[in-house]
Design an enzyme around this catalytic site. Structure first.
Site, PDB file in Angstrom:
ATOM      1  N   GLU A 257       0.841  -1.206   0.000  1.00  0.00           N
ATOM      2  CA  GLU A 257       0.000   0.000   0.000  1.00  0.00           C
ATOM      3  C   GLU A 257       0.874   1.252   0.000  1.00  0.00           C
ATOM      4  OE1 GLU A 257      -3.406   0.421  -0.253  1.00  0.00           O
ATOM      5  OE2 GLU A 257      -2.586   2.427  -0.498  1.00  0.00           O
TER       6      GLU A 257
ATOM      7  N   GLU B  53      -1.517   9.009   4.962  1.00  0.00           N
ATOM      8  CA  GLU B  53      -2.516   9.467   5.917  1.00  0.00           C
ATOM      9  C   GLU B  53      -2.776  10.949   5.644  1.00  0.00           C
ATOM     10  OE1 GLU B  53      -1.399   8.440   9.952  1.00  0.00           O
ATOM     11  OE2 GLU B  53      -0.900   6.424   9.307  1.00  0.00           O
TER      12      GLU B  53
ATOM     13  N   LEU C 131      11.230  17.770  -0.865  1.00  0.00           N
ATOM     14  CA  LEU C 131      12.421  18.598  -0.686  1.00  0.00           C
ATOM     15  C   LEU C 131      12.130  19.721   0.300  1.00  0.00           C
ATOM     16  CD1 LEU C 131      13.918  18.906  -4.296  1.00  0.00           C
ATOM     17  CD2 LEU C 131      14.628  17.403  -2.417  1.00  0.00           C
TER      18      LEU C 131
ATOM     19  N   GLY D  18      13.046  20.560   7.261  1.00  0.00           N
ATOM     20  CA  GLY D  18      12.308  20.709   8.511  1.00  0.00           C
ATOM     21  C   GLY D  18      12.936  19.881   9.612  1.00  0.00           C
TER      22      GLY D  18
ATOM     23  N   GLY E 249       8.315  11.542  10.366  1.00  0.00           N
ATOM     24  CA  GLY E 249       7.805  10.713  11.468  1.00  0.00           C
ATOM     25  C   GLY E 249       6.727   9.818  10.912  1.00  0.00           C
TER      26      GLY E 249
ATOM     27  N   CYS F 230       5.208   4.868   9.223  1.00  0.00           N
ATOM     28  CA  CYS F 230       5.866   4.105   8.148  1.00  0.00           C
ATOM     29  C   CYS F 230       7.361   4.372   7.990  1.00  0.00           C
ATOM     30  CB  CYS F 230       5.147   4.363   6.830  1.00  0.00           C
ATOM     31  SG  CYS F 230       3.502   3.656   6.812  1.00  0.00           S
TER      32      CYS F 230
HETATM   33  P1  NAD Z   1      -3.038   0.321  12.336  1.00  0.00           P
HETATM   34  O1  NAD Z   1      -2.230   0.052  13.544  1.00  0.00           O
HETATM   35  O2  NAD Z   1      -3.717   1.636  12.170  1.00  0.00           O
HETATM   36  O3  NAD Z   1      -4.175  -0.797  12.199  1.00  0.00           O
HETATM   37  C1  NAD Z   1      -3.950  -2.158  12.299  1.00  0.00           C
HETATM   38  C2  NAD Z   1      -5.262  -2.815  12.733  1.00  0.00           C
HETATM   39  O4  NAD Z   1      -5.133  -4.236  12.655  1.00  0.00           O
HETATM   40  C3  NAD Z   1      -5.666  -2.505  14.171  1.00  0.00           C
HETATM   41  O5  NAD Z   1      -6.983  -1.977  14.185  1.00  0.00           O
HETATM   42  C4  NAD Z   1      -5.602  -3.871  14.865  1.00  0.00           C
HETATM   43  O6  NAD Z   1      -6.535  -4.016  15.907  1.00  0.00           O
HETATM   44  C5  NAD Z   1      -5.903  -4.797  13.696  1.00  0.00           C
HETATM   45  N1  NAD Z   1      -5.522  -6.184  13.896  1.00  0.00           N
HETATM   46  C6  NAD Z   1      -4.448  -6.703  14.542  1.00  0.00           C
HETATM   47  N2  NAD Z   1      -4.474  -8.045  14.488  1.00  0.00           N
HETATM   48  C7  NAD Z   1      -5.587  -8.409  13.789  1.00  0.00           C
HETATM   49  C8  NAD Z   1      -6.147  -9.645  13.393  1.00  0.00           C
HETATM   50  N3  NAD Z   1      -5.577 -10.807  13.700  1.00  0.00           N
HETATM   51  N4  NAD Z   1      -7.286  -9.627  12.683  1.00  0.00           N
HETATM   52  C9  NAD Z   1      -7.898  -8.480  12.361  1.00  0.00           C
HETATM   53  N5  NAD Z   1      -7.407  -7.264  12.712  1.00  0.00           N
HETATM   54  C10 NAD Z   1      -6.270  -7.230  13.409  1.00  0.00           C
HETATM   55  O7  NAD Z   1      -2.082   0.019  11.095  1.00  0.00           O
HETATM   56  P2  NAD Z   1      -1.998   0.808   9.696  1.00  0.00           P
HETATM   57  O8  NAD Z   1      -1.370   2.130   9.901  1.00  0.00           O
HETATM   58  O9  NAD Z   1      -3.300   0.694   8.996  1.00  0.00           O
HETATM   59  O10 NAD Z   1      -0.912  -0.106   8.948  1.00  0.00           O
HETATM   60  C11 NAD Z   1      -1.226  -1.423   8.519  1.00  0.00           C
HETATM   61  C12 NAD Z   1      -0.103  -1.897   7.619  1.00  0.00           C
HETATM   62  O11 NAD Z   1      -0.034  -1.095   6.432  1.00  0.00           O
HETATM   63  C13 NAD Z   1       1.289  -1.802   8.259  1.00  0.00           C
HETATM   64  O12 NAD Z   1       2.067  -2.875   7.810  1.00  0.00           O
HETATM   65  C14 NAD Z   1       1.837  -0.497   7.708  1.00  0.00           C
HETATM   66  O13 NAD Z   1       3.243  -0.475   7.660  1.00  0.00           O
HETATM   67  C15 NAD Z   1       1.253  -0.501   6.305  1.00  0.00           C
HETATM   68  N6  NAD Z   1       1.073   0.827   5.736  1.00  0.00           N
HETATM   69  C16 NAD Z   1       0.600   1.853   6.498  1.00  0.00           C
HETATM   70  C17 NAD Z   1       0.398   3.114   5.914  1.00  0.00           C
HETATM   71  C18 NAD Z   1      -0.098   4.269   6.750  1.00  0.00           C
HETATM   72  O14 NAD Z   1      -0.042   5.402   6.263  1.00  0.00           O
HETATM   73  N7  NAD Z   1      -0.577   4.051   7.955  1.00  0.00           N
HETATM   74  C19 NAD Z   1       0.680   3.304   4.557  1.00  0.00           C
HETATM   75  C20 NAD Z   1       1.133   2.231   3.804  1.00  0.00           C
HETATM   76  C21 NAD Z   1       1.331   0.996   4.400  1.00  0.00           C
END
Ligand code: NAD
Length: 435
Positions: free
Chosen positions: A151, A155, A250, A253, A257, A260
């Site tokens: 993905e 955010e 670019l 700052g 954070g 990711c």
């Molecule tokens: P998050 O912490 O916001 O959400 C993860 C969710 O998974 C939680 O609600 C948790 O309760 C749930 N969960 C845990 N175990 C579970 C299970 N067994 N069954 C069902 N649900 C379960 O995480 P996120 O920020 O959405 O990130 C998810 C993944 O995507 C990570 O690997 C992250 O690196 C990747 N990612 C995140 C972003 C971002 O901007 N947040 C962007 C790209 C990729």
């Protein structure tokens, strides 16, 4: 198609809602009962512009539902996404506990052939491991294929990014499994990059490592500009107009954070280490970023002497605007260090104060407005460039603060706009010091 999504966080919920919007029948699953209770009442547990409205619309249209019950969630699906968290372990490697648990839980419920798409950011080789876990627990009669589908949403603009992404990456071992994912995403009209599973897993880490490198690079140039009397904003514009470099990422700052870049850069260093490759470049990117927020504290000490007993306003607590996410936010580093040095810290964020409180507790005071945070302050730190902060009337800094001393960690103002009564210290530019 019938789709299930494991994990209703920033990635899973947005994915589920957007897939419902393009016509799929989606069930979002989470182990967090409170989250699912909120979702079934039409309340989004995360702040993401436009998400709640789209969620309600699709729920009411009967295309989207939420459950904690894996038996109900997974059995009839054509595609199941794994979008659970992959936080960092103490050594910086990716923690796969949630991915493994989700894989085991869904496997037991399968009733028909299915493609499992791993959206969570996972180290190269993890998808193969996920398939093994599923194969150990699934019924014999069911055939499962695993596809890597990393993905790239950001955010704060996650809905827009999902509908208008630059590319969708699909890594598969068979043509048919990849084709099914392409078919699922077809209504979005986004170009699809097809590859093998390991390359798809690597694309995600390489993309984040490259973007983090761009940020640490410009921050290092900014740090040198400060010492040489050059202006980083002009330098960034000058290099960004070169099509080979591009203007994005670019902005100098106090560093990157969020959930990711910090964890994914560390995980890639670990991954390289596992195959005896010392990733020196990325090690440096990380250490530059670790130093960068502390610049504001060093500058403040230069201007105020000891920070003990000084009132410091932190303007912005989220790691970036338009999100409530404070994971690895510069604000946390700054708040902890300021408190350690004896400062009296008042923080303001239009959305993320409650999330910050979960980490910082009552060590700082949480304010409802910029005005309240800067009232009687010796210094203000601009940490997150929310509209409420960038558009705050400058005159009020003079009116409210003990003296108008601003440390701008995001370079929100042009130096030309700094009034002749304000002391203004930014990143990679000339200090403006009054009286
Ligand atoms: P998050 O912490 O916001 O959400 C993860 C969710 O998974 C939680 O609600 C948790 O309760 C749930 N969960 C845990 N175990 C579970 C299970 N067994 N069954 C069902 N649900 C379960 O995480 P996120 O920020 O959405 O990130 C998810 C993944 O995507 C990570 O690997 C992250 O690196 C990747 N990612 C995140 C972003 C971002 O901007 N947040 C962007 C790209 C990729």
């Amino acid at each position: 198609m019938r789709v299930s999504v494991a994990g209703t966080g920033y990635v899973g919920l947005v994915t589920g809602v957007c897939l419902a919007e393009i016509g799929h029948r989606v069930t979002c699953v989470d182990i967090d009962e409170q989250k699912i209770a909120k979702l079934t009442q039409g309340i989004s547990p995360i702040y993401e512009p436009g998400l709640e409205e789209l969620m309600k619309k699709n729920h009411e249209a009967g295309r989207l539902d939420f459950t904690t019950d894996s038996a109900q969630a997974y059995g009839e699906s054509d595609v199941i996404f794994i979008a659970v968290g992959t936080p960092e372990n103490e050594d910086g490697s990716a923690n796969l506990t949630y991915v493994n648990a989700a894989a085991g839980q869904m496997a037991k419920q399968l009733k028909k052939d299915v493609v499992v798409a791993v959206k969570s950011t996972v180290p190269v080789g993890t998808n193969e491991h996920v398939l093994n876990v599923i194969n150990q627990h699934k019924p014999m009669s069911v055939k499962v294929e695993v596809v890597s589908n990393p993905e790239f949403l950001r955010e704060g603009s996650a809905i827009h990014d999902t509908f208008h992404g630059d590319r969708i990456v699909v890594g598969s071992e068979t043509q048919s499994a990849g084709d099914l994912l392409e078919e699922l995403y077809k209504p979005l009209g986004i170009p699809v990059v097809r590859t093998d599973i390991r390359s798809a897993e690597m694309i995600k880490y390489a993309a984040n490592a490259f973007l983090a490198t761009k940020i640490s690079f410009i921050n290092e140039i900014a740090n040198i500009c400060e010492k040489l009397g050059a202006d980083i904003e002009d330098v960034a514009e000058g290099i960004g107009k070169d099509a080979r470099i591009g203007p994005q990422f670019l902005k100098a700052g106090i560093g990157y954070g969020g959930s990711c870049f910090p964890k994914d850069t560390k995980a890639l260093v670990q991954l390289a280490g596992n195959v005896q490759h010392q990733f020196d470049l990325l090690d440096s990117v990380i250490s530059v970023n670790n130093r960068q927020p502390l610049k504001l504290i060093e500058s403040a000490k230069k201007h105020l002497g000891s920070l003990s007993g000084k009132k410091v306003a932190l303007l912005g607590l989220a790691f970036k605007p338009n999100t409530d996410d404070v994971r690895e936010a510069a604000s946390l580093v700054l708040a902890k260090e300021l408190v350690k040095q004896g400062a009296d810290v008042s923080g303001y964020d239009p959305i993320a104060a409650e999330e910050a409180r979960k980490v910082l507790g009552d060590s700082i005071t949480y304010c409802d407005s910029v005005s309240e945070a800067i009232e009687g302050a010796d210094a203000a730190f601009i940490v997150t460039e929310w509209d409420a902060i960038t558009s705050y009337p400058m005159d009020l800094y003079r009116e409210k603060m003990k003296r108008p001393l601003l440390f701008d960690g995001r370079n929100i103002y042009s130096l030309r706009d700094i009034p002749d009564w304000m002391t203004y210290i930014s990143v990679g530019r000339k200090e403006i010091v009054r009286g």
